[in-house]
Design a protein around this motif. Structure first.
Motif, PDB file in Angstrom:
ATOM      1  N   LEU A   1      -5.157  -2.814  -2.053  1.00  0.00           N
ATOM      2  CA  LEU A   1      -4.087  -3.739  -1.693  1.00  0.00           C
ATOM      3  C   LEU A   1      -3.145  -3.887  -2.879  1.00  0.00           C
ATOM      4  O   LEU A   1      -3.581  -4.223  -3.983  1.00  0.00           O
ATOM      5  CB  LEU A   1      -4.677  -5.103  -1.332  1.00  0.00           C
ATOM      6  N   HIS A   2      -1.862  -3.629  -2.659  1.00  0.00           N
ATOM      7  CA  HIS A   2      -0.871  -3.732  -3.734  1.00  0.00           C
ATOM      8  C   HIS A   2       0.322  -4.549  -3.284  1.00  0.00           C
ATOM      9  O   HIS A   2       1.038  -4.154  -2.357  1.00  0.00           O
ATOM     10  CB  HIS A   2      -0.400  -2.347  -4.166  1.00  0.00           C
ATOM     11  N   PRO A   3       0.577  -5.712  -3.924  1.00  0.00           N
ATOM     12  CA  PRO A   3       1.785  -6.480  -3.627  1.00  0.00           C
ATOM     13  C   PRO A   3       2.921  -6.005  -4.527  1.00  0.00           C
ATOM     14  O   PRO A   3       2.928  -6.284  -5.729  1.00  0.00           O
ATOM     15  CB  PRO A   3       1.373  -7.919  -3.961  1.00  0.00           C
ATOM     16  N   PRO A   4       3.877  -5.246  -4.001  1.00  0.00           N
ATOM     17  CA  PRO A   4       4.959  -4.746  -4.855  1.00  0.00           C
ATOM     18  C   PRO A   4       5.776  -5.883  -5.455  1.00  0.00           C
ATOM     19  O   PRO A   4       5.887  -6.956  -4.860  1.00  0.00           O
ATOM     20  CB  PRO A   4       5.800  -3.885  -3.899  1.00  0.00           C
ATOM     21  N   ASN A   5       6.319  -5.630  -6.660  1.00  0.00           N
ATOM     22  CA  ASN A   5       7.127  -6.639  -7.351  1.00  0.00           C
ATOM     23  C   ASN A   5       6.353  -7.954  -7.463  1.00  0.00           C
ATOM     24  O   ASN A   5       6.859  -9.035  -7.140  1.00  0.00           O
ATOM     25  CB  ASN A   5       8.454  -6.851  -6.607  1.00  0.00           C
ATOM     26  N   PHE A   6       5.124  -7.852  -7.962  1.00  0.00           N
ATOM     27  CA  PHE A   6       4.203  -8.990  -7.972  1.00  0.00           C
ATOM     28  C   PHE A   6       4.790 -10.217  -8.657  1.00  0.00           C
ATOM     29  O   PHE A   6       4.679 -11.340  -8.153  1.00  0.00           O
ATOM     30  CB  PHE A   6       2.893  -8.595  -8.667  1.00  0.00           C
ATOM     31  N   TYR A   7       5.393 -10.040  -9.831  1.00  0.00           N
ATOM     32  CA  TYR A   7       5.882 -11.201 -10.578  1.00  0.00           C
ATOM     33  C   TYR A   7       6.947 -11.963  -9.796  1.00  0.00           C
ATOM     34  O   TYR A   7       6.959 -13.203  -9.777  1.00  0.00           O
ATOM     35  CB  TYR A   7       6.425 -10.765 -11.941  1.00  0.00           C
ATOM     36  N   ALA A   8       7.846 -11.251  -9.145  1.00  0.00           N
ATOM     37  CA  ALA A   8       8.872 -11.915  -8.346  1.00  0.00           C
ATOM     38  C   ALA A   8       8.251 -12.598  -7.125  1.00  0.00           C
ATOM     39  O   ALA A   8       8.630 -13.730  -6.772  1.00  0.00           O
ATOM     40  CB  ALA A   8       9.933 -10.914  -7.900  1.00  0.00           C
ATOM     41  N   GLN A   9       7.292 -11.942  -6.492  1.00  0.00           N
ATOM     42  CA  GLN A   9       6.632 -12.554  -5.340  1.00  0.00           C
ATOM     43  C   GLN A   9       5.871 -13.811  -5.750  1.00  0.00           C
ATOM     44  O   GLN A   9       5.880 -14.819  -5.031  1.00  0.00           O
ATOM     45  CB  GLN A   9       5.669 -11.558  -4.680  1.00  0.00           C
ATOM     46  N   ALA A  10       5.210 -13.754  -6.901  1.00  0.00           N
ATOM     47  CA  ALA A  10       4.456 -14.918  -7.380  1.00  0.00           C
ATOM     48  C   ALA A  10       5.384 -16.088  -7.660  1.00  0.00           C
ATOM     49  O   ALA A  10       5.053 -17.251  -7.381  1.00  0.00           O
ATOM     50  CB  ALA A  10       3.666 -14.547  -8.633  1.00  0.00           C
ATOM     51  N   ALA A  11       6.558 -15.795  -8.217  1.00  0.00           N
ATOM     52  CA  ALA A  11       7.513 -16.863  -8.525  1.00  0.00           C
ATOM     53  C   ALA A  11       8.091 -17.490  -7.265  1.00  0.00           C
ATOM     54  O   ALA A  11       8.328 -18.701  -7.205  1.00  0.00           O
ATOM     55  CB  ALA A  11       8.638 -16.308  -9.396  1.00  0.00           C
TER      56      ALA A  11
END
Length: 222
Positions: A41-51
């Motif tokens: 499982l990979h959430p692309p652009n993780f840092y932006a999604q987390a923010a």
């Protein structure tokens, strides 16, 4: 509790091109059986999604995420809307703020910790044997051997895993392969759900960007 013990370093071994087609045709059914398989499982652009996760209003406007000590902060991530306007990783705060439509946010470790917890809880629903892929924040590998009895074949499991992740508020890619590194590369490089049948890894990886391949340092520049 999930078993997060690390395994010995794995090598990506692919069949020759001459055998790819024959292997693919012979091994399609291995995805249905309870054979050793990995889902990643990979959430692309993780840092932006987390923010953006705790701030739904950000999903409707362009924003850039900055890290570092003022005044030397740099953009480490930007959502799709901001990138479309020209914002890029590595820009200074001053450069990011030159785009009037773009919100400039400071990185918040608590947001990332919360995102990791949410994603960890999702993958634990699908396997007790998971491993966080340290080189890619928010990315998890699951040993799904035997999980077909609960979630169906590999394609069904991958689709359900992605649906659960999106229901939790994160976009994600999910890939399944018998080869650990092949599953990681597919999740990093292909949008949506990707399945590589046993023996078909070469075919599945053929069009991926070089940046997702597990190259040795001496090969990265070639």
């Amino acid at each position: 509790h999930a078993d997060t013990r690390k395994e010995p370093q794995r090598k990506l071994c692919l069949p020759s091109e001459e055998t790819t087609y024959a292997c693919c045709m012979a091994c399609r059914n291995s995805l249905v059986a309870g054979a050793l398989m990995y889902a990643v499982l990979h959430p692309p652009n993780f840092y932006a999604q987390a923010a953006a996760h705790p701030r739904p209003e950000l999903r409707k406007r362009p924003f850039a995420l900055l890290d570092g000590e003022p005044p030397a902060e740099l953009v480490i991530a930007a959502n799709k809307a901001a990138r479309a306007l020209g914002v890029e990783a590595g820009m200074t705060r001053l450069q990011a703020e030159s785009f009037p439509e773009v919100a400039a946010l400071s990185r918040t470790p608590a947001d990332e910790a919360s995102a990791h917890t949410i994603l960890h809880n999702v993958v634990c629903l699908f396997s007790p044997r998971i491993e966080h892929i340290e080189i890619s924040p928010g990315t998890y590998a699951l040993d799904i051997e035997g999980m077909n009895r609960l979630y169906g074949d590999a394609t069904q499991l991958a689709a359900k895993l992605r649906q659960h992740t999106m229901a939790a508020g994160f976009l994600a890619n999910v890939a399944v392969a018998e080869n650990f590194h092949a599953a990681v590369c597919l999740a990093l490089g292909k949008t949506g759900v990707s399945i590589a049948a046993t023996g078909c890894e070469r075919e599945a990886l053929r069009d991926l960007p070089v940046r997702v391949l597990p190259l040795e340092p001496e090969h990265e520049e070639t």
